[in-house]
Structure formats: C-alpha cells, structure tokens
Design a protein around this motif. Sequence first.
Motif, PDB file in Angstrom:
ATOM      1  N   GLN A 165       0.844  -1.198   0.000  1.00  9.30           N
ATOM      2  CA  GLN A 165       0.000   0.000   0.000  1.00  9.30           C
ATOM      3  C   GLN A 165       0.877   1.245   0.000  1.00  9.30           C
TER       4      GLN A 165
ATOM      5  N   ALA B 243      -5.370   9.473  -1.307  1.00 11.21           N
ATOM      6  CA  ALA B 243      -5.586   8.266  -2.110  1.00 11.21           C
ATOM      7  C   ALA B 243      -4.554   7.219  -1.726  1.00 11.21           C
TER       8      ALA B 243
ATOM      9  N   ASP C 113      -2.910   0.333  -4.193  1.00 12.63           N
ATOM     10  CA  ASP C 113      -2.801  -1.039  -3.689  1.00 12.63           C
ATOM     11  C   ASP C 113      -2.086  -1.897  -4.728  1.00 12.63           C
TER      12      ASP C 113
ATOM     13  N   ALA D 128      -3.728  -0.723  -8.287  1.00 13.26           N
ATOM     14  CA  ALA D 128      -5.054  -0.096  -8.378  1.00 13.26           C
ATOM     15  C   ALA D 128      -5.063   1.140  -7.487  1.00 13.26           C
ATOM     16  N   LEU D 129      -5.649   2.216  -7.996  1.00 17.91           N
ATOM     17  CA  LEU D 129      -5.773   3.458  -7.234  1.00 17.91           C
ATOM     18  C   LEU D 129      -7.109   3.477  -6.513  1.00 17.91           C
ATOM     19  N   ARG D 130      -7.082   3.860  -5.249  1.00 21.36           N
ATOM     20  CA  ARG D 130      -8.305   3.921  -4.448  1.00 21.36           C
ATOM     21  C   ARG D 130      -8.395   5.284  -3.783  1.00 21.36           C
ATOM     22  N   ASP D 131      -9.485   6.002  -4.052  1.00 19.00           N
ATOM     23  CA  ASP D 131      -9.692   7.295  -3.405  1.00 19.00           C
ATOM     24  C   ASP D 131      -9.993   7.077  -1.928  1.00 19.00           C
TER      25      ASP D 131
ATOM     26  N   ALA E   7     -13.603   6.266  -7.781  1.00 20.19           N
ATOM     27  CA  ALA E   7     -13.491   5.791  -6.401  1.00 20.19           C
ATOM     28  C   ALA E   7     -12.401   4.730  -6.327  1.00 20.19           C
ATOM     29  N   GLU E   8     -12.310   3.926  -7.381  1.00 23.99           N
ATOM     30  CA  GLU E   8     -11.272   2.908  -7.491  1.00 23.99           C
ATOM     31  C   GLU E   8     -11.012   2.675  -8.972  1.00 23.99           C
ATOM     32  N   HIS E   9      -9.743   2.467  -9.311  1.00 26.86           N
ATOM     33  CA  HIS E   9      -9.408   2.342 -10.732  1.00 26.86           C
ATOM     34  C   HIS E   9      -8.174   1.467 -10.884  1.00 26.86           C
TER      35      HIS E   9
END
Length: 477
Positions: A239, A263, A266, A273-276, A291-293
């Motif tokens: 992370q 943000a 992960d 993956a990007l997580r807001d 929100a997640e990408h």
Amino acid sequence: MSLNTKVIMSFLAGMFSAILAWIAIDFNGVWRLAEGESSGRFLSLFAHQAPMGIIFGIFVGVAIGVVNGMSGGSGKLIQRYAAYGVLVGAVGGLLGLFFGQLLFGSLYRDPRESMTLSALGPLIFIWDVIVRALGWSIIGFFLGLVQGLPISSKKAAWHGAIGGLIGGFLGGTLFEIIPYILPPGTKNPSVVSRGISMIVTGASIGFFIGLVEALLKQAWIRVVQGRNEGKEYIISKPQTTIGRDELSDVGLFGDRNVSPLHAVIDMSGGRHALRDAGGGIGTLVNGQKVAEHALRDGDLIEIGSIRLEFHEKATASKIPQPVDAPKQAVQIPTMQGQCPFCGTKKDPITGACACTVGAGSPAPAPPSPWPEPSPMSSPAPGSGPRLIGIRGPYVGQVFQLSDIMTVGREPDRNIQLPMDTTVSRRHARIASEGGAFVVYDEGSSNGTTVNGVRVTQQQLVSGDAVEFGSSGFRFEQ
C-alpha cells in the motif's frame, strides 16, 4: 528528486558516511581493541569486533535513510528514516560482520602457514582476495537488506541486498589488494588499506542500492504538474499512500485541496489499483473522477492542481510507435457553424473564424481571458511555415517558423508557452532539414504528440496536429 539524482545522492552519502565511520573506528581505538584479540576463538573475536560492524552499519544506514527521506521531500520523513537508519544499520552491520567473519574464517588461508601454501604463490593470493571479498559482500548484503524495513517493503529489501552485495564485494577485493600496491615506506599501511576499502564499500553500497532500485523498479509515479515537477516515486509496497501528510509515501504539498490522506495505491499480483480515500475534492484518472481504478502505464492522476503520471512495466506498450507512421490531418469534431480546426464560432456573414483557415479575410478573434503574448512570440498570420493554435490557451495564435525554433516555458524559447503549465521549460524544438520541418521532443514531462501519437522526432506535413502539453497546434507550410 529524480531517480538518477537519488542514485548520485546515495553514492555520495555512502562515501561520506564511510569516511566518518573510518575516523570513528581507526582513530578512537576501536580497531586496536579488536586487533589485540585476533588470536582468540571465533565468538571472542566476534565480540571484540562487533563495535566496528555496528559503527559502520549505523553511519551507512543513517546516510542512506536520510537520502530516502529527502526523496520524499518531507522533514518528518527524513527524521523517521534517519532514526530507522540507526536501528537497521546497527542490526545489518552486526549480522553482516558475524556471517562475513564466519565465512572468511573458515575459507581464508594464510600463506605463512605452510610451505605448500607459499609455493602456490598467485593462486593462493587470488583465493584470499575472493574469500575476503565474499566476507565483505555479506556485510554489504545485510546492510542493504535492512533498508526495506522502514517502509515494510520486501522489494526494497531485496533491491538493497543486491546493491549491498555488489558494493561489499568491491570493497573486500580492494582491502586485500591495496597493501600490495601502496608505496614502500607508507605509514600504517593497514590503516590506509582499511580506510580506502571502507570508503569504497560505503560509496559502492550507496551507489548500487540506488542503481539496483532504479533498474528493477516495476512501477513508479512522476509529478508532471505542480510542486516538485519531475520528481519520481518508486512504488514497492503493498500500500502506497498519497496525500499532504508529511509521512505520506507520495507527498503532495502546496495545494490545500489535497487531503492529508487523499488516495492509496494497492499492489496485488504485480498489478496496481488506485483507491480514493474519501478526500474532499476526489481523485481523477484520465479526466474521470474515480473511487477505485485499475491503473495502466501512462494513466494521468489528478489531485487538486497536481498531476501525476503513472508508469508500470507490466502494462507498458511493448511495440514502439514508428516515427514515420502514415499521417492523417486531425480535425476537431464540431457543431454546425463552428470552425473544424479551432472550434470557435464562424462569422455569420463572412464565414471566417479566429484561426483564419479557409477565409479570405479573417474575422476579429473573440475576446480571450488569457494575457496577450509578446509580439515576438506571436507574429501576425501570414504565408510560410507556421503553427496555428487550435487547442488550449493559444487558440488562434500563429507562430511563424524559421530554420530552428525552440519551444517551452522559458523566456529564451523562440516559441514561448508560459500560460500552459503542462509544457516543460525546455519542451521541444522544430528544425528545417532538407526542405522539411522536423519536430524533436527534448525530454519533456508530458511529451510531444503528432496526430495523437507521442513521438521523440517526427517529420511534419501540412495539416499535422502537434501538441505540446495541453496546447494544440496545426502545422501549415
């Protein structure tokens, strides 16, 4: 700092820390204490030599930790890494000395022990050099291995271990060779040999830790707009946090719209993956709020006024785009009554528009919120080779081209684009070669594209769409 700068800083930090460690060891009686017990058993010898390993490990560990903290751009991060450097350096130095001495003691053969060994001459010398180098490489291995502990990263640990292994091997090799090449009559040759070897070991450990980390990186982020433009962050943790907090892995400072924890990236199965994290204004990827990408190489992350470019080897294109690919003029989709080139509304009487394309006499350009460019940067439209603004803050402006034209935000550029912060200070150049014009990218952050394809160099034909950052132009000849 960029990754190349970090490699140089790690080299210098390792070198200077080793000099300080040598002074602390050889000029404060630490080595003499250990040397006096050299005839004892292994554990006794190790107990007396342990302070040397600890001192050397602490100095190198703190130096590399400070460089890692500086790469994060935060004072608190520097303090944190330096504190960790004391602990992990002491542990790494102690473990390295133990296992290195264990290996060295079991394999080293003194030529004075027997006539048989002495008769071997060069062979036993080469053997002893190898054994000494292996012993020191173990010290370097553990010093590098523990560098991943402060950030809980297995990748960083193994990258450091490989770098330390190489650095220690070089230092150990020199330690065995230097006494034979020192000038006759050198005072305290063992002190000189030890000092040079320690300095080379420290510098090599720092250099190769930084180099291996840069070469083996799988994913990283580069700041392409905002504070610390050009700075790079390697992603090597499960992370990776992004935010305004001084202890963030990717620190974004200078914009109050960025939350302390904005943000998270992960890592799982080699992908990212990007997580807001629910921070205020949200997070955009390629212009879309997410929100997640699932990230791919080249994705553009926007947080407030800061833009980050994500890079990942696993999803990077394996097929390079040819610079001489067939070209087609690119036009902007428009509504009826709009210019297909610059997108502005045509004059209802003359049919002309701001960019003057296809018009006998151009209509006056509509009022623009952007400051007027200097006369040198935007001469009046005319015939001959030129760039016509079709997108961004320079829509409708014309830049005449001569033999060599430089492009960028700096005042000394022939084509100055200071109103577009996505344009690098020294972005590109356009040169006349054999009757044709060729555009060259000069290592810009956001790249140069021709007809939507990112290029390093490309011959232009009339009608080509050329983009520098967010500023689009049409080439006419």
